[in-house]
Design a protein around this motif. Structure first.
Motif, PDB file in Angstrom:
ATOM      1  N   ASP A 165       0.834  -1.200   0.000  1.00 24.80           N
ATOM      2  CA  ASP A 165       0.000   0.000   0.000  1.00 24.80           C
ATOM      3  C   ASP A 165       0.873   1.257   0.000  1.00 24.80           C
ATOM      4  OD1 ASP A 165      -1.759  -2.114   0.496  1.00 24.80           O
ATOM      5  OD2 ASP A 165      -3.122  -0.840   1.632  1.00 24.80           O
ATOM      6  N   ASP A 166       1.947   1.233   0.768  1.00 22.32           N
ATOM      7  CA  ASP A 166       2.868   2.366   0.807  1.00 22.32           C
ATOM      8  C   ASP A 166       3.513   2.572  -0.554  1.00 22.32           C
ATOM      9  OD1 ASP A 166       4.420   4.442   1.887  1.00 22.32           O
ATOM     10  OD2 ASP A 166       6.063   3.061   2.343  1.00 22.32           O
ATOM     11  N   ALA A 167       3.935   1.480  -1.183  1.00 20.38           N
ATOM     12  CA  ALA A 167       4.554   1.574  -2.504  1.00 20.38           C
ATOM     13  C   ALA A 167       3.568   2.123  -3.529  1.00 20.38           C
ATOM     14  CB  ALA A 167       5.069   0.202  -2.937  1.00 20.38           C
ATOM     15  N   LEU A 168       2.337   1.634  -3.517  1.00 20.76           N
ATOM     16  CA  LEU A 168       1.330   2.113  -4.459  1.00 20.76           C
ATOM     17  C   LEU A 168       1.040   3.599  -4.257  1.00 20.76           C
ATOM     18  CD1 LEU A 168      -1.217  -0.861  -4.487  1.00 20.76           C
ATOM     19  CD2 LEU A 168       0.315  -0.162  -6.335  1.00 20.76           C
ATOM     20  N   GLN A 169       0.918   4.004  -3.011  1.00 20.46           N
ATOM     21  CA  GLN A 169       0.600   5.407  -2.738  1.00 20.46           C
ATOM     22  C   GLN A 169       1.725   6.321  -3.212  1.00 20.46           C
ATOM     23  OE1 GLN A 169      -2.439   6.656  -1.108  1.00 20.46           O
ATOM     24  NE2 GLN A 169      -1.546   8.365  -2.265  1.00 20.46           N
ATOM     25  N   ARG A 170       2.958   5.996  -2.845  1.00 18.44           N
ATOM     26  CA  ARG A 170       4.071   6.906  -3.113  1.00 18.44           C
ATOM     27  C   ARG A 170       4.545   6.867  -4.563  1.00 18.44           C
ATOM     28  NH1 ARG A 170       8.162   5.146   1.494  1.00 18.44           N
ATOM     29  NH2 ARG A 170       9.587   6.400   0.216  1.00 18.44           N
ATOM     30  N   CYS A 171       4.528   5.677  -5.175  1.00 16.54           N
ATOM     31  CA  CYS A 171       5.113   5.531  -6.514  1.00 16.54           C
ATOM     32  C   CYS A 171       4.083   5.575  -7.642  1.00 16.54           C
ATOM     33  CB  CYS A 171       5.896   4.228  -6.600  1.00 16.54           C
ATOM     34  SG  CYS A 171       7.262   4.128  -5.440  1.00 16.54           S
ATOM     35  N   ILE A 172       2.827   5.360  -7.325  1.00 16.53           N
ATOM     36  CA  ILE A 172       1.795   5.346  -8.368  1.00 16.53           C
ATOM     37  C   ILE A 172       0.793   6.467  -8.145  1.00 16.53           C
ATOM     38  CG2 ILE A 172       0.078   3.967  -9.580  1.00 16.53           C
ATOM     39  CD1 ILE A 172       2.919   2.799  -9.731  1.00 16.53           C
ATOM     40  N   LEU A 173       0.044   6.385  -7.062  1.00 17.45           N
ATOM     41  CA  LEU A 173      -1.082   7.295  -6.868  1.00 17.45           C
ATOM     42  C   LEU A 173      -0.626   8.743  -6.689  1.00 17.45           C
ATOM     43  CD1 LEU A 173      -3.272   5.058  -4.527  1.00 17.45           C
ATOM     44  CD2 LEU A 173      -3.336   5.254  -7.028  1.00 17.45           C
ATOM     45  N   ASP A 174       0.510   8.959  -6.041  1.00 20.71           N
ATOM     46  CA  ASP A 174       1.010  10.320  -5.844  1.00 20.71           C
ATOM     47  C   ASP A 174       1.667  10.899  -7.093  1.00 20.71           C
ATOM     48  OD1 ASP A 174       0.119  10.219  -3.259  1.00 20.71           O
ATOM     49  OD2 ASP A 174       2.104   9.990  -2.339  1.00 20.71           O
ATOM     50  N   THR A 175       1.838  10.101  -8.123  1.00 19.03           N
ATOM     51  CA  THR A 175       2.538  10.568  -9.326  1.00 19.03           C
ATOM     52  C   THR A 175       1.623  10.744 -10.523  1.00 19.03           C
ATOM     53  OG1 THR A 175       3.105   8.334 -10.087  1.00 19.03           O
ATOM     54  CG2 THR A 175       4.637   9.395  -8.534  1.00 19.03           C
ATOM     55  N   THR A 176       0.332  10.517 -10.351  1.00 21.44           N
ATOM     56  CA  THR A 176      -0.607  10.656 -11.460  1.00 21.44           C
ATOM     57  C   THR A 176      -1.875  11.331 -10.983  1.00 21.44           C
ATOM     58  OG1 THR A 176      -1.922   9.467 -13.127  1.00 21.44           O
ATOM     59  CG2 THR A 176      -1.487   8.318 -11.055  1.00 21.44           C
ATOM     60  N   SER A 177      -2.477  12.117 -11.868  1.00 27.24           N
ATOM     61  CA  SER A 177      -3.747  12.768 -11.536  1.00 27.24           C
ATOM     62  C   SER A 177      -4.933  11.853 -11.810  1.00 27.24           C
ATOM     63  CB  SER A 177      -3.901  14.054 -12.359  1.00 27.24           C
ATOM     64  OG  SER A 177      -3.890  13.756 -13.754  1.00 27.24           O
ATOM     65  N   ILE A 178      -4.661  10.700 -12.376  1.00 26.18           N
ATOM     66  CA  ILE A 178      -5.732   9.760 -12.719  1.00 26.18           C
ATOM     67  C   ILE A 178      -5.872   8.734 -11.599  1.00 26.18           C
ATOM     68  CG2 ILE A 178      -6.509   8.016 -14.372  1.00 26.18           C
ATOM     69  CD1 ILE A 178      -4.745   9.507 -16.453  1.00 26.18           C
ATOM     70  N   GLN A 179      -7.033   8.676 -10.982  1.00 25.83           N
ATOM     71  CA  GLN A 179      -7.285   7.714  -9.913  1.00 25.83           C
ATOM     72  C   GLN A 179      -7.786   6.403 -10.503  1.00 25.83           C
ATOM     73  OE1 GLN A 179      -6.982   7.582  -6.417  1.00 25.83           O
ATOM     74  NE2 GLN A 179      -7.607   5.472  -6.752  1.00 25.83           N
ATOM     75  N   PRO A 180      -7.019   5.324 -10.383  1.00 22.58           N
ATOM     76  CA  PRO A 180      -7.528   4.039 -10.871  1.00 22.58           C
ATOM     77  C   PRO A 180      -8.732   3.579 -10.058  1.00 22.58           C
ATOM     78  CG  PRO A 180      -5.295   3.804  -9.975  1.00 22.58           C
ATOM     79  CD  PRO A 180      -5.676   5.229  -9.824  1.00 22.58           C
ATOM     80  N   ARG A 181      -9.730   3.081 -10.754  1.00 23.21           N
ATOM     81  CA  ARG A 181     -10.920   2.560 -10.070  1.00 23.21           C
ATOM     82  C   ARG A 181     -10.744   1.079  -9.724  1.00 23.21           C
ATOM     83  NH1 ARG A 181     -16.012   3.726 -13.643  1.00 23.21           N
ATOM     84  NH2 ARG A 181     -17.063   2.964 -11.758  1.00 23.21           N
ATOM     85  N   SER A 182      -9.888   0.385 -10.492  1.00 23.66           N
ATOM     86  CA  SER A 182      -9.695  -1.054 -10.300  1.00 23.66           C
ATOM     87  C   SER A 182      -8.210  -1.382 -10.280  1.00 23.66           C
ATOM     88  CB  SER A 182     -10.362  -1.843 -11.433  1.00 23.66           C
ATOM     89  OG  SER A 182     -11.699  -1.479 -11.604  1.00 23.66           O
ATOM     90  N   ALA A 183      -7.903  -2.561  -9.755  1.00 29.75           N
ATOM     91  CA  ALA A 183      -6.537  -3.080  -9.792  1.00 29.75           C
ATOM     92  C   ALA A 183      -6.578  -4.567 -10.096  1.00 29.75           C
ATOM     93  CB  ALA A 183      -5.821  -2.839  -8.466  1.00 29.75           C
ATOM     94  N   ILE A 184      -5.713  -4.992 -11.012  1.00 24.04           N
ATOM     95  CA  ILE A 184      -5.497  -6.422 -11.287  1.00 24.04           C
ATOM     96  C   ILE A 184      -4.034  -6.684 -10.988  1.00 24.04           C
ATOM     97  CG2 ILE A 184      -5.674  -8.301 -12.940  1.00 24.04           C
ATOM     98  CD1 ILE A 184      -7.530  -6.555 -14.616  1.00 24.04           C
ATOM     99  N   LEU A 185      -3.769  -7.500  -9.975  1.00 24.41           N
ATOM    100  CA  LEU A 185      -2.405  -7.724  -9.512  1.00 24.41           C
ATOM    101  C   LEU A 185      -2.040  -9.194  -9.643  1.00 24.41           C
ATOM    102  CD1 LEU A 185      -2.541  -5.564  -6.247  1.00 24.41           C
ATOM    103  CD2 LEU A 185      -1.871  -4.836  -8.555  1.00 24.41           C
ATOM    104  N   ALA A 186      -0.898  -9.466 -10.263  1.00 28.26           N
ATOM    105  CA  ALA A 186      -0.369 -10.823 -10.397  1.00 28.26           C
ATOM    106  C   ALA A 186       0.655 -11.058  -9.305  1.00 28.26           C
ATOM    107  CB  ALA A 186       0.252 -11.019 -11.775  1.00 28.26           C
ATOM    108  N   LEU A 187       0.456 -12.118  -8.520  1.00 25.19           N
ATOM    109  CA  LEU A 187       1.292 -12.387  -7.350  1.00 25.19           C
ATOM    110  C   LEU A 187       1.920 -13.776  -7.451  1.00 25.19           C
ATOM    111  CD1 LEU A 187      -1.267 -11.315  -4.575  1.00 25.19           C
ATOM    112  CD2 LEU A 187       0.307  -9.846  -5.847  1.00 25.19           C
ATOM    113  N   ALA A 188       3.127 -13.892  -6.930  1.00 28.67           N
ATOM    114  CA  ALA A 188       3.788 -15.191  -6.857  1.00 28.67           C
ATOM    115  C   ALA A 188       3.288 -15.926  -5.619  1.00 28.67           C
ATOM    116  CB  ALA A 188       5.296 -15.010  -6.799  1.00 28.67           C
ATOM    117  N   GLY A 189       2.517 -16.975  -5.821  1.00 31.15           N
ATOM    118  CA  GLY A 189       2.029 -17.762  -4.697  1.00 31.15           C
ATOM    119  C   GLY A 189       0.536 -17.976  -4.741  1.00 31.15           C
ATOM    120  N   PRO A 190       0.020 -18.868  -3.895  1.00 29.55           N
ATOM    121  CA  PRO A 190      -1.415 -19.158  -3.862  1.00 29.55           C
ATOM    122  C   PRO A 190      -2.200 -17.994  -3.267  1.00 29.55           C
ATOM    123  CG  PRO A 190      -0.280 -20.347  -2.120  1.00 29.55           C
ATOM    124  CD  PRO A 190       0.781 -19.692  -2.948  1.00 29.55           C
TER     125      PRO A 190
END
Length: 341
Positions: free
Chosen positions: A52-77
């Protein structure tokens, strides 16, 4: 929220897509179904306490466009409302993302599921064919990814839909076949008493083979990292390293052939992950393809199936983008993996 033609709910745009590994996390933003993805700089997971910290600082704080959805690929079950990553300290909590980061919809998928989505539509410029065989377009495919571990997934084509099949195929048993195999096998490091494919076909597997080859021949082992072994092999500056990468290619060919038969992958077997691109010159040599085809009584079948190295630099993100744009084209299971506001 938008609905697809078959009545399934599609994720609303803008959509943030992410490929999150143990070391690096890569993200892109899809404004709509037609825009090219806007890629963000790669994030090193160790530099942030939480996703959440990474998303806020590196994504959400750097764009004026607020994503409504997220699709995340993760290693593991993916199980439950808290999903720990296999090789880093992040824990993905979709409900907290919705509450704190402004998302309306979060979908989690397996990292090699994303790779499987990608190989449904890779262009010729994003793959290199190794050996013979001809692609059958509307046919099942398989993906293997030697990297930090060994990822395996299938992509089944049925009723005009691509259905990714994630699993843990990298942990199948693998055994010796040749006289040389029997010489080095006693020196390989097993896992809990058995030899799994991942013990050989990943970064630490390269070192495992290198140490075993050296021990079998009574040699020293001056090379200390997988990169050092592969570099020495490609430069032909160390005999043990050369044999290590040759054996790695052979073992990868054997497992790839097994997966081709399991999935009847007439659409091709794809090598993704970090290692195949780095050792492409070795994979072009005869060992990989010969081992792939050596599947009596089905040698002829294997000769007809093409094999490819994925060269797209962000294949997983490309797969997620394809799904986000055209969810009707893919049979991605969302039960227990999707959270909505």
């Amino acid at each position: 929220m938008a609905k697809s033609n078959d009545g399934e709910i599609a994720l609303p745009f803008p959509i943030l897509i992410g490929d999150i590994g143990g070391t690096n996390a890569r993200f892109a933003l899809l404004i709509d179904a037609f825009a090219a993805p806007r890629e963000f700089p790669t994030i090193q997971t160790a530099q942030f306490d939480t996703i959440d910290d990474a998303l806020q600082r590196c994504i959400l704080d750097t764009t004026s466009i607020q994503p409504r959805s997220a699709i995340l690929a993760l290693a593991g079950p993916i199980q439950g409302d808290e999903v720990p990553l296999t090789n880093c300290d992040w824990v993905v909590r979709p409900r907290e993302m919705i509450a704190n980061l402004g998302f309306e919809d979060v979908l989690l998928v397996n990292d090699f599921e994303a790779q499987a989505l990608a190989v449904a539509s890779l262009s010729e410029s994003d793959r290199e064919q190794i050996g013979g065989g001809a692609e059958t377009y509307a046919a099942s495919r398989a993906v293997l990814g030697p990297g930090t571990g060994l990822g395996v997934a299938g992509l089944v084509h049925a009723q005009r839909t691509w259905i990714p099949v994630p699993g843990e195929g990298g942990h199948i048993d693998i055994g010796p076949r040749t006289e040389r195999d029997y010489q080095i096998w006693p020196f390989l490091e097993p896992i809990e008493g058995r030899m799994s494919a991942e013990q050989l076909l990943c970064g630490r597997g390269i070192l495992n083979i290198y140490h075993a080859v050296s021990a079998a021949d009574g040699r020293e082992t001056p090379l200390e990292t997988p990169a050092a072994v592969t570099s020495a092999a490609l430069a032909a500056s160390d005999d043990a390293a050369v044999e290590t990468v040759s054996l790695f290619s052979t073992y990868l060919g054997r497992v790839a052939g097994d997966m081709a038969m399991i999935f009847m992958a007439r659409g091709g077997v794809y090598l993704a992950g970090g290692i195949p691109q780095k050792i492409l010159p070795a994979l072009r040599r005869p060992e990989f393809r010969a081992a792939f085809e050596d599947k009596a009584p089905h040698n002829e079948l294997l000769r007809s199936i093409p094999t490819y190295v994925v060269t797209h630099p962000l294949a997983a993100l490309a797969g997620l983008a394809a799904f986000a744009r055209m969810p009707d084209r893919f049979g991605v299971a969302t039960e227990g993996r999707r959270w909505q506001k």
